[in-house]
Write a protein that holds these residues in place. Sequence first.
Motif, PDB file in Angstrom:
ATOM      1  N   GLY A  14     -22.132 -11.627 -84.103  1.00 47.12           N
ATOM      2  CA  GLY A  14     -21.907 -12.192 -82.489  1.00 47.12           C
ATOM      3  C   GLY A  14     -20.515 -12.410 -81.943  1.00 47.12           C
ATOM      4  N   ASP A  15     -20.518 -13.451 -81.123  1.00 46.81           N
ATOM      5  CA  ASP A  15     -19.294 -13.906 -80.322  1.00 46.81           C
ATOM      6  C   ASP A  15     -18.310 -14.565 -81.260  1.00 46.81           C
ATOM      7  OD1 ASP A  15     -17.272 -15.666 -78.733  1.00 46.81           O
ATOM      8  OD2 ASP A  15     -18.763 -15.273 -77.113  1.00 46.81           O
ATOM      9  N   ARG A  16     -17.115 -13.742 -81.556  1.00 45.88           N
ATOM     10  CA  ARG A  16     -16.134 -14.496 -82.410  1.00 45.88           C
ATOM     11  C   ARG A  16     -15.715 -15.990 -81.978  1.00 45.88           C
ATOM     12  NH1 ARG A  16     -11.174 -11.356 -84.805  1.00 45.88           N
ATOM     13  NH2 ARG A  16     -10.294 -13.155 -86.094  1.00 45.88           N
ATOM     14  N   ASP A  17     -15.563 -16.159 -80.504  1.00 48.39           N
ATOM     15  CA  ASP A  17     -15.311 -17.609 -80.178  1.00 48.39           C
ATOM     16  C   ASP A  17     -16.116 -18.503 -80.598  1.00 48.39           C
ATOM     17  OD1 ASP A  17     -12.676 -16.371 -79.042  1.00 48.39           O
ATOM     18  OD2 ASP A  17     -13.582 -16.394 -77.078  1.00 48.39           O
ATOM     19  N   VAL A  18     -17.193 -18.254 -80.537  1.00 44.08           N
ATOM     20  CA  VAL A  18     -18.282 -19.027 -80.840  1.00 44.08           C
ATOM     21  C   VAL A  18     -18.386 -19.284 -82.347  1.00 44.08           C
ATOM     22  CG1 VAL A  18     -21.125 -19.528 -80.995  1.00 44.08           C
ATOM     23  CG2 VAL A  18     -19.849 -18.367 -78.980  1.00 44.08           C
TER      24      VAL A  18
END
Length: 173
Positions: free
Chosen positions: A140-144
Amino acid sequence: MKITKRPLLPALLATALLGSVSAEAANKNNGAWIEKGDDFRGVAMPIDGDSLYIETDKGRVEVRLYGIGAPEYDTPFGPFATRLLHRLSFGKEVVCTDTGGRTHYRIVARCKTADISADLGGVMIQEGAATPYRSYLYRGDRDVRDLYFRLEGIACNNKRGLWQNRPDGICGD
């Protein structure tokens, strides 16, 4: 096959507060109007440490918090995780964003409450009540993912919750 029991009290409270719906009907129609990326809002009723019911204006939605895994209620730290999510969200309005995932008919979403304006999954991790669900986060989202891993390090280094008995220097494995 191991059968995991859901906590009885939260389930009874959810039924009393939100009304009764057959399991089959709830599963088939759980948030059918919600699509990936949609925000939806409603009043929260935690089920355990990583799942909750959201009573929206269009009906009840069962949500699995994105990217975290909390201990089951009948295991060590399970009641701690359930109580924390209850304290953070019970009876409060939450805003959730559908990540597009589905698991056991539940919508996988990131949720937050107005009073803490922080991602509930992140708070659960930072308090040591849950860990990042790595196999999903890597897709999924790398930042998360990066945020959840940093929060896990904070919980571990401060020996919060699940990490309270870990020896020094063993965080982040």
